[in-house]
Design a protein around this motif. Structure first.
Motif, PDB file in Angstrom:
ATOM      1  N   ALA A  60       0.838  -1.199   0.000  1.00 60.73           N
ATOM      2  CA  ALA A  60       0.000   0.000   0.000  1.00 60.73           C
ATOM      3  C   ALA A  60       0.877   1.254   0.000  1.00 60.73           C
ATOM      4  CB  ALA A  60      -0.916  -0.002   1.226  1.00 60.73           C
ATOM      5  N   LYS A 115      -1.489   7.534   1.342  1.00 60.41           N
ATOM      6  CA  LYS A 115      -2.871   7.258   0.950  1.00 60.41           C
ATOM      7  C   LYS A 115      -3.538   6.323   1.946  1.00 60.41           C
ATOM      8  CE  LYS A 115      -5.589   6.268  -3.183  1.00 60.41           C
ATOM      9  NZ  LYS A 115      -5.552   5.850  -4.611  1.00 60.41           N
ATOM     10  N   TYR A 116      -2.776   5.339   2.440  1.00 63.11           N
ATOM     11  CA  TYR A 116      -3.354   4.430   3.433  1.00 63.11           C
ATOM     12  C   TYR A 116      -3.638   5.159   4.733  1.00 63.11           C
ATOM     13  CZ  TYR A 116      -4.227   0.612   6.599  1.00 63.11           C
ATOM     14  OH  TYR A 116      -4.820  -0.193   7.520  1.00 63.11           O
ATOM     15  N   GLU A 170      -7.724   1.991  -0.961  1.00 60.27           N
ATOM     16  CA  GLU A 170      -6.380   1.603  -0.526  1.00 60.27           C
ATOM     17  C   GLU A 170      -6.393   1.093   0.915  1.00 60.27           C
ATOM     18  OE1 GLU A 170      -2.104   1.536  -1.467  1.00 60.27           O
ATOM     19  OE2 GLU A 170      -3.859   1.951  -2.701  1.00 60.27           O
TER      20      GLU A 170
END
Length: 493
Positions: A95, A99-100, A169
């Motif tokens: 990932a 964004k995660y 995500e």
């Protein structure tokens, strides 16, 4: 990539495998939960949700050791803890870190809000708690926080597609539920220690649920799914496990064992939780009307009929309250609280214990006999032990480990049971979050239009036909056979 016959399967690195990361995270939480056994409270700061009327009393740390901490601070610490441990695993699995982090933060607080709402007294309070909360009625639906999370996920996933794409995500339904299942093993282990102290007749009657669920329900549901609803084995096996055994956990374990596509247990989970909510709406009241003279039958029936752990326990608690109240009014008998719930819980425990066993059995059968010919065309070709191992759902190892460790510890030293139970309750507060995160993620990644076209209508059809056609009634019959005539102790009697 490893070839076996003409069937190919991907051998993943342990650092890229959701199953292994579920094991590691689950075992990490489990180790921390052992703190009370050695006199250290390592998870007592985790937030728990109280059934509330006043929002200021809705949140609290799970342990009294941290009673001076505010509920919102406990929620923040829980968020930071889950953010850190899941980010480590997610990044290792590929990932994008930023964004995660952002996606998980949004998902956590949406899920948190759903759990908070789901514990409102008018929604979650069981009948025996209404008087103390000073409310005239409640829906008695303690599982609704999960349902709310799934509904919000569905709304975002189907109407706010750009936002849903951004959150994908961090939306990992299988990883979240598998981690929760590993943590669940400890709770079942320590409950089993308690069950061993019960009368031997109750334990034997709990074991009957294993035979009933696995050897009667499963093959019938599988047969109906295949013959009359035309599902492939890839769909029919997780569907049979989810409907007949233990809901979401069994569907996902089976899906992993037979190497089903990820979307299959996700779709099934969405249907299962809705049916659990439906069962909670009427089964306890049916039990009160029909079985108030046979309280232990009613409890076992809840354990056999309601296909989620939380749902079975919630229905057992509601049934315990309803039947004791009616027995006191109609029969003048005041039964001790908790025995009906214990029958439901014990029955469910013995069913849960064999999820891993059943997943392994199916993994071997699917590998050796190449049952799903659409995925492995050369049915009957030689299969290696390596492929069986690759099919085996690794998170089950974590589930079995946590179960056995606490079971053995409790049996060898009964004096630690109270402390181990407290630690298990703390870990279960985190398990609640993992399950809720799963249900939100299920909704988020579920495109209803595509799924209905892919056969969700048929899934609902199989579930309705099997549940109302025979599962409820066979479960009631088996409960009657094994628990008929057994009653709880009478208060003052």
């Amino acid at each position: 990539m490893i070839a076996e016959g003409n069937g190919l399967f991907q051998k993943k690195s342990v650092l890229k495998s959701e199953d292994w990361w579920a094991v590691w995270l689950g075992l990490f939480v489990f180790v921390l939960s052992l703190g009370p056994v050695i006199g250290i409270d390592l998870l007592g700061w985790v937030v728990k949700f109280n059934v509330w009327i006043d929002t200021s009393k809705a949140l609290a740390p799970v342990s009294k050791t941290f009673q001076s901490m505010s509920g919102i601070n406990a929620a923040l610490l829980t968020y930071l803890f889950l953010l850190v441990i899941t980010t480590v695993g997610a990044v290792a699995m590929g990932a994008k870190p930023v964004k995660y982090l952002v996606g998980f933060s949004i998902i956590y607080w949406i899920t948190f809000s759903c759990l908070l709402l789901g514990n409102n007294a008018f929604i979650a309070a069981t009948p025996d708690k209404q008087a103390s909360l000073k409310i005239p009625w409640s829906l008695s639906l303690g599982e609704m926080g999960f349902v709310f999370a799934m509904i919000i996920g569905l709304i975002i996933g189907n109407f706010f597609l750009g936002f849903a794409k951004f959150l994908e995500e961090a939306a990992k339904p299988e990883w979240f539920i598998k981690t929760g299942i590993v943590i669940l093993g400890a709770a079942i282990g320590i409950k089993t220690v308690g069950a061993l102290g019960l009368a031997s007749t109750v334990i034997i009657r709990g074991l009957c649920a294993v035979v009933e669920a696995y050897l009667i329900y499963w093959p019938i549901v599988y047969f109906i799914s295949r013959k009359y609803f035309k599902f492939t084995p890839e769909w029919a096996a997780p569907l049979a496990s989810g409907i007949s055994i233990c809901g979401v956990a069994a569907a996902i374990a089976t899906g992993g064992a037979i190497r089903a596509r990820q979307m299959i247990p996700v779709v099934l989970s969405a249907v299962i939780i809705v049916f659990v909510a439906v069962e909670l709406l009427f089964l306890p009241w049916l039990a009160q009307s029909w079985l108030f003279r046979e309280p232990m039958v009613a409890g076992a029936w809840m354990g056999l009929a309601v296909k989620s752990d939380g749902g079975a326990v919630a229905s057992g608690a509601i049934t315990d309250s309803l039947i004791r109240a009616k027995a006191l009014k109609e029969l003048g008998i005041n039964w001790q609280e908790g025995w009906i719930l214990m029958a439901a819980t014990t029955t469910k425990v013995f069913i849960d214990v064999f999820i891993g066993v059943w997943a392994f059995v199916l993994a071997v059968i699917w590998s050796v006999f190449r049952i799903d010919k659409t995925k492995t065309p050369n049915a009957g070709s030689k299969v290696s032990a390596g492929e069986i191992w690759e099919r085996f759902p690794k998170f089950v190892i974590g589930f079995v480990l946590t179960f056995l460790i606490l079971l053995v510890m409790g049996l060898n030293n009964p004096s630690i049971v109270k402390a181990a139970t407290a630690g298990s309750d703390q870990a279960n507060a985190l398990r609640t979050f993992f399950f809720a995160l799963c249900f939100f993620s299920i909704g988020l990644v579920t495109n209803v239009r595509k799924l209905w076209a892919a056969g969700m209508g048929r899934i609902v059809g199989v579930y309705a036909v099997c549940l109302f056609g025979f599962i409820l009634w066979v479960g009631l019959f088996v409960s009657w056979i094994f628990y008929h005539g057994i009653t709880p102790p009478i208060i003052g009697g």
